[in-house]
Design a protein around this motif. Structure first.
Motif, short mmCIF file in Angstrom:
data_model
loop_
_atom_site.label_atom_id
_atom_site.label_comp_id
_atom_site.label_asym_id
_atom_site.label_seq_id
_atom_site.Cartn_x
_atom_site.Cartn_y
_atom_site.Cartn_z
N THR A 1 -87.27 -5.05 15.62
CA THR A 1 -86.80 -4.30 16.78
C THR A 1 -88.01 -3.94 17.65
N LEU B 1 -78.75 -2.33 13.41
CA LEU B 1 -80.00 -2.93 13.91
C LEU B 1 -80.92 -3.32 12.77
N PRO C 1 -83.01 -4.53 19.59
CA PRO C 1 -83.20 -5.61 18.62
C PRO C 1 -83.85 -6.83 19.25
N ASP D 1 -84.48 1.90 20.09
CA ASP D 1 -84.97 0.63 19.57
C ASP D 1 -84.03 -0.49 20.01
#
Length: 464
Positions: free
Chosen positions: A404, A397, A417, A415
């Protein structure tokens, strides 16, 4: 107190196995200088040299020691070296083996930290580390595959890995909870005679190994469990570990960066199980999101340094401590503060590792062949696969996406993206590195070096 006299140790040890302290020093130094490639590579190096080449320890005893080290918080490869060094030459041998194992990494990471702090925002250095990130991502994914092939041998192990991944990635369940739960399941399953929890099979090694001959009918005194000696060991190593922490808290208070480093990495030494990758998942979240000592991409840069230097991957913690103190030096010069911060992080990270070995190893030696312990380890190893997968996705990520978004609702905590923020150059490099690793089976250093060169070339042509 604890006998660490080299002369006394050597004389007693040689009587049992004939391996001098000086010979052991040379071999452990060789192991340390070859300890690239993360825990899997380091354990492989030790196995090749100590089991196959030197025949110092048998396959079964080597794996028994490794099993114990994998159950401990901290870097299992360094603890394994300490354990075998202790078997050979008592406390002095353990300190020598464990200390030499980290010394090259301490020196290398400190030098790279100086360069990074001084020139990290210069185009060439940024490009170098940009390339490193892509290779590191491929290597972490490879770790998932390697450990998974060995650990996920049946449907129950696959289920444990999946549950561990979902728990830590989507719900932010603490890693110790996952490990304890997996260990209990494995222990109970093994006691019930379930074959799914049997120890992972391994090939045999040579017979009549030096340590096994020494530990024949009558074990040496230092291998026998002793409560008084355990209390002395605990007192000495707890003082070595905690006195510097207490002194910093008393002198500077909890708000000081050195106190925070000492407290955080001491806590990390207690609660991070499952090896280097699991440790990094915990440290990355705390150092980046809570303390703001480093940015996510800087954490990847630090891991790239640890991947390219000898020693445990957990040496990245020295880089984190360096950067934390470098950015909050107080009355010290930034470089001096960074040096002290890095060394402090290393001290409180590795001192407990010696405590776990010198305190627990004599008792663990009496548990060789214990079915319940083997079942617990098997289940924990499966859960760690899920944790490593979590780490690889976290790295992906922050390597491939520039942004994010935090999802915090309905019990979820992860989180997501921002897909429009994809870094095309990073994505291409990551795919190329993964192709080199999985399709062409190129070595780690080759992939890391090629990725660094690619990063510099992309900088020169203006792509990054």
């Amino acid at each position: 107190m604890i006998d660490i006299s080299a002369d006394a140790t050597t004389a007693k040890a040689e009587a049992g196995h004939g391996i001098s302290f000086g010979e052991a020093f040379r071999v452990w130094l060789r192991v340390a200088l070859l300890s690239f490639g993360g825990p899997a590579g380091q354990i492989a190096v030790m196995h090749r040299i100590l089991v196959e080449e030197k025949n110092w320890i048998s396959e079964s005893r080597f794996l028994h020691a490794l099993n114990y080290c994998m159950l401990l918080p901290g870097p299992e490869a360094q603890q394994l070296a300490t354990y075998i060094g202790w078997l050979l030459h008592r406390t002095a041998g353990g300190i020598m083996a464990g200390g030499l194992f980290i010394l090259p990494g301490v020196i290398a990471i400190m030098g790279l930290s100086y360069i990074y702090a001084a020139y990290g925002h210069v185009g060439f250095v940024e490009a170098l580390f940009f390339g490193l990130k892509a290779a590191v991502l491929a290597i972490v994914i490879q770790a998932v595959v390697r450990v998974g092939k060995r650990a996920l041998r049946n449907q129950i192990m696959i289920a444990l890995a999946a549950i561990a991944f979902i728990a830590i990635f989507f719900f932010n369940v603490p890693f110790p909870v996952i490990i304890i739960g997996a260990g209990v399941i494995g222990y109970v399953g093994a006691k019930l005679g379930r074959r799914e929890f049997a120890a992972v099979p391994h090939g045999g090694g040579k017979g009549s190994a030096a340590i096994d001959s020494m530990l024949g009918d009558e074990s040496p005194d230092h291998v026998r469990p002793s409560v008084p000696r355990a209390l002395r060991v605990s007192a000495v190593w707890l003082l070595l570990w905690l006195v510097p922490v207490a002194a910093l808290l008393i002198a500077f208070g909890q708000a000081n960066v050195f106190s925070q480093i000492a407290l955080f990495f001491s806590k990390m030494a207690l609660v991070t199980f499952g090896g280097a990758y699991a440790v990094l998942a915990y440290v990355a979240q705390q150092a980046v999101e809570h303390y703001h000592w480093v940015a996510p991409r800087e954490m990847l840069d630090g891991l790239g340094m640890a991947e390219t230097t000898p020693g445990p991957l957990i040496m990245v913690l020295q880089f984190v401590g360096f950067m934390a103190a470098f950015r909050d030096p107080g009355t010290l010069s930034p470089m001096l503060a960074g040096t002290l911060g890095g060394l402090l992080a290393t001290w409180v990270t590795f001192t407990p590792c010696f405590l776990w070995i010198f305190l627990g190893a004599p008792f663990i030696e009496t548990l060789r062949g214990n079915r319940g312990l083997a079942g617990a380890l098997t289940a924990i190893t499966a859960a760690v696969v899920g944790v490593i997968l979590n780490l690889s996705i976290w790295f992906a990520l922050h390597t491939v996406f520039r942004e994010t978004v935090a999802v915090r609702s309905f019990g979820l905590s992860f989180d997501m993206p921002v897909f429009s923020s994809v870094d095309v150059a990073a994505l291409v490099l990551a795919v190329a590195a993964a192709t080199a690793v999985f399709r062409f089976n190129l070595g780690m250093l080759t992939v890391l070096g090629g990725s660094c060169v690619a990063g510099v070339l992309l900088r020169l042509v203006g792509v990054i």
